[in-house]
Write an enzyme that holds these catalytic residues in place. Structure first.
Site, PDB file in Angstrom:
ATOM      1  N   ASP A  60      39.608  43.829  31.038  1.00  0.00           N
ATOM      2  CA  ASP A  60      38.525  44.444  30.272  1.00  0.00           C
ATOM      3  C   ASP A  60      38.960  44.643  28.816  1.00  0.00           C
ATOM      4  O   ASP A  60      40.156  44.706  28.523  1.00  0.00           O
ATOM      5  CB  ASP A  60      38.167  45.820  30.851  1.00  0.00           C
ATOM      6  CG  ASP A  60      37.613  45.715  32.265  1.00  0.00           C
ATOM      7  OD1 ASP A  60      37.142  44.636  32.640  1.00  0.00           O
ATOM      8  OD2 ASP A  60      37.666  46.737  32.983  1.00  0.00           O
TER       9      ASP A  60
HETATM   10  N1  URA Z   1      40.480  46.477  36.895  1.00  0.00           N
HETATM   11  C1  URA Z   1      39.724  47.031  35.929  1.00  0.00           C
HETATM   12  O1  URA Z   1      38.988  47.966  36.175  1.00  0.00           O
HETATM   13  N2  URA Z   1      39.821  46.520  34.686  1.00  0.00           N
HETATM   14  C2  URA Z   1      40.650  45.510  34.349  1.00  0.00           C
HETATM   15  O2  URA Z   1      40.692  45.104  33.198  1.00  0.00           O
HETATM   16  C3  URA Z   1      41.423  44.934  35.367  1.00  0.00           C
HETATM   17  C4  URA Z   1      41.320  45.451  36.634  1.00  0.00           C
END
Ligand code: URA
Length: 263
Positions: free
Chosen positions: A100
């Site tokens: 993310d």
């Molecule tokens: N899980 C999440 O919530 N975000 C990420 O970026 C990777 C795994």
């Protein structure tokens, strides 16, 4: 470089198949049919397979310390992307999976589709380990439930078995010093009971926002998330945020051979 290696690494087929193709007379070097897989070729040689010129694609593999604030995409009209950190590197590389925008940590980039598949395909069960800070509390029963499987969808979307270690637990106020300097996700300061947990969640799938959703399902809001390892490879502590280096041959071997054992 050997002709069979050149063709295999250019994505024509695996080494064994490539040898068979060469021996069956389907490959020419400078317009002459060659049937010897071990033939050494030079940069300037024109290699053709079934009449089509093959351009060598040297495989590249990078470990990147992704900072918060950039998106894992090849391009984006609004946000900075992870590719902006790779302008000096050869074209054709892409991120393996995604983190993310507000997640930090270990991300691989490559131009090798097989490597991408080996890391990301759910059947390969490659573990991804995340460190997190989250607002909320967790008892042992809940911790075990998360490990067993959590419903994170609108219906029947259950997560696969995971490993959850809680290494810190207490009042948010106790942890001000440790949180200092971290880019935290926005939160409503009145909405939680201001308890904090910290720890590691290891998962072997990659559903969207999976870690955040798994913890949220039990009332914990992720403030900070960092991927610290993929398979047996940890984020190199020498890499500052935004820096990358090539994976070593040994690291690539560890990652790929681990998966062969899983098949
Ligand atoms: N899980 C999440 O919530 N975000 C990420 O970026 C990777 C795994």
């Amino acid at each position: 470089m050997r002709l069979d290696k050149f063709l295999a690494e250019s994505g024509i087929a695996g080494r064994r198949k490539v040898r068979a193709l060469i021996q069956s007379g389907k490959v020419t070097v400078n317009q002459v049919i060659v049937t010897e897989p071990a033939m050494m070729i030079r940069k300037e040689d024109v290699v053709e397979y079934e009449g089509e010129r093959i351009t060598y694609q040297e495989k590249r593999y990078y470990m990147f310390h992704k900072p918060s604030g950039c998106v894992t995409a090849r391009s984006d009209e609004v946000h900075k992307t992870v590719m902006d950190y790779f302008r000096e590197e050869p074209k054709g590389i892409f991120p393996v999976g995604r983190l993310d925008k507000d997640t930090e940590g270990l991300l691989f980039l490559t131009n090798d589709g097989e490597f991408d598949y080996a890391m990301m395909n759910p059947t390969k069960h490659v573990e991804k380990r995340y460190f997190f800070w989250a607002l909320g509390q967790m008892d042992e029963e809940t911790r075990k439930q998360i490990e067993t499987g959590v419903e994170i969808g609108d219906g029947d979307l259950f997560t696969k078995p995971a490993k959850l270690e809680i290494t810190e637990s207490g009042d948010l106020a106790m942890y001000q010093e440790k949180l200092k300097g971290l880019t935290l996700r926005p939160y409503n300061q009145g909405a939680y009971n201001r308890k904090l947990i910290g720890g590691y969640l290891t998962i072997c799938e990659g559903k969207k926002h999976q870690v955040k959703r798994m913890l949220k399902a039990h009332g914990c809001y992720v403030l900070y998330l960092k991927r610290v390892a993929i398979g047996d490879i940890e984020l190199d502590p020498q890499l500052n945020k935004g820096e990358h280096r090539e994976l070593t041959a040994k690291e690539i071997d560890i990652l790929m051979n681990r998966n062969e054992k899983q098949d």
